[in-house]
Design an enzyme around this catalytic site. Sequence first.
Site, PDB file in Angstrom:
ATOM      1  N   GLU A  48       0.866  -1.175   0.000  1.00 62.06           N
ATOM      2  CA  GLU A  48       0.000   0.000   0.000  1.00 62.06           C
ATOM      3  C   GLU A  48       0.908   1.231   0.000  1.00 62.06           C
ATOM      4  OE1 GLU A  48      -3.282   0.181  -0.396  1.00 62.06           O
ATOM      5  OE2 GLU A  48      -2.937   2.331  -0.307  1.00 62.06           O
ATOM      6  N   CYS A  78       4.986  -2.467  -8.294  1.00 59.83           N
ATOM      7  CA  CYS A  78       3.608  -2.071  -7.990  1.00 59.83           C
ATOM      8  C   CYS A  78       3.580  -0.857  -7.029  1.00 59.83           C
ATOM      9  CB  CYS A  78       2.822  -3.267  -7.485  1.00 59.83           C
ATOM     10  SG  CYS A  78       1.052  -3.041  -7.727  1.00 59.83           S
ATOM     11  N   ARG A 105      -2.603   5.577  -9.311  1.00 64.81           N
ATOM     12  CA  ARG A 105      -2.831   4.398  -8.463  1.00 64.81           C
ATOM     13  C   ARG A 105      -4.154   3.701  -8.833  1.00 64.81           C
ATOM     14  NH1 ARG A 105      -3.884   5.839  -3.070  1.00 64.81           N
ATOM     15  NH2 ARG A 105      -3.438   3.659  -2.599  1.00 64.81           N
ATOM     16  N   HIS A 171       3.748  -7.689 -10.339  1.00 60.66           N
ATOM     17  CA  HIS A 171       4.445  -8.357  -9.225  1.00 60.66           C
ATOM     18  C   HIS A 171       5.350  -9.463  -9.766  1.00 60.66           C
ATOM     19  CE1 HIS A 171       2.391  -6.955  -5.444  1.00 60.66           C
ATOM     20  NE2 HIS A 171       1.581  -6.456  -6.371  1.00 60.66           N
ATOM     21  N   GLU A 173       7.635 -11.055  -8.362  1.00 60.85           N
ATOM     22  CA  GLU A 173       7.927 -12.107  -7.351  1.00 60.85           C
ATOM     23  C   GLU A 173       6.846 -13.186  -7.359  1.00 60.85           C
ATOM     24  OE1 GLU A 173       6.552  -9.255  -6.762  1.00 60.85           O
ATOM     25  OE2 GLU A 173       5.180  -9.362  -5.052  1.00 60.85           O
TER      26      GLU A 173
HETATM   27  N1  GLN Z   1      -3.050  -0.263  -4.974  1.00 56.51           N
HETATM   28  C1  GLN Z   1      -1.798  -0.218  -4.258  1.00 56.51           C
HETATM   29  C2  GLN Z   1      -1.370   1.222  -4.036  1.00 56.51           C
HETATM   30  O1  GLN Z   1      -1.844   2.078  -4.701  1.00 56.51           O
HETATM   31  C3  GLN Z   1      -0.720  -0.982  -4.991  1.00 56.51           C
HETATM   32  C4  GLN Z   1      -1.104  -2.437  -5.071  1.00 56.51           C
HETATM   33  C5  GLN Z   1       0.063  -3.376  -5.050  1.00 56.51           C
HETATM   34  O2  GLN Z   1       1.177  -3.036  -4.702  1.00 56.51           O
HETATM   35  N2  GLN Z   1      -0.236  -4.590  -5.389  1.00 56.51           N
HETATM   36  O3  GLN Z   1      -0.550   1.476  -3.211  1.00 56.51           O
END
Ligand code: GLN
Length: 194
Positions: A48, A78, A105, A171, A173
């Site tokens: 997040e 991400c 985002r 992602h 990973e």
């Molecule tokens: N939605 C998240 C954000 O805005 C990111 C999501 C993620 O890292 N999988 O921080």
Amino acid sequence: MTVVGILSLQGAFEKHRIAIEQLGISVCYVRYPADLDGCDGLIIPGGESTTMSKLLDESGLRPAVLDFAKKKSVLGTCAGMILMATDATDKKVIPLGLINIKVSRNAYGRQIDSFTTSLELSMNGSSVTTRGVFIRAPRILSMGREVEVLARVKDEPVMVKQERHMACTFHPELSSNNYVHQYFLDLIQKPVLA
Ligand code: GLN
């Protein structure tokens, strides 16, 4: 011996450890500024971005990461990519400004905010196919000329590189291969130009 730091304030850091260790390299979880001392590169994981932005300040890590990034490579995935941008288009995130991109985002909308798709990554002159796992992923709205695109989905950039830093909206990973982590290790182990 190369050591990769993984920012472990919040989010999906554990699977990055597994990927890096599978490539025979040690990791260090980074929670305090001093943890960066023995690291040769840093991964900022998904999670997040608003929370991570706050925790970067509360932990005192923000100036330490900025200093680290002047000489060493950082990979953001991400939420980590949102933190690496110059413009996160959300006042709740104070980005680090390591790659000249403007991001949005949660930009794929509600119904399709998580999906996987096949991706071609261009790596060191050749291209490999992998599966990108996108979880409430951001989108890159614009980028500077100095930013190189390493992968696209439907013409949109999803993995980018600027000098010694790289970032992806998905992602890596969570895929069944470690191409992106290997590429990052190659970046870390390359001598830094100017
Ligand atoms: N939605 C998240 C954000 O805005 C990111 C999501 C993620 O890292 N999988 O921080």
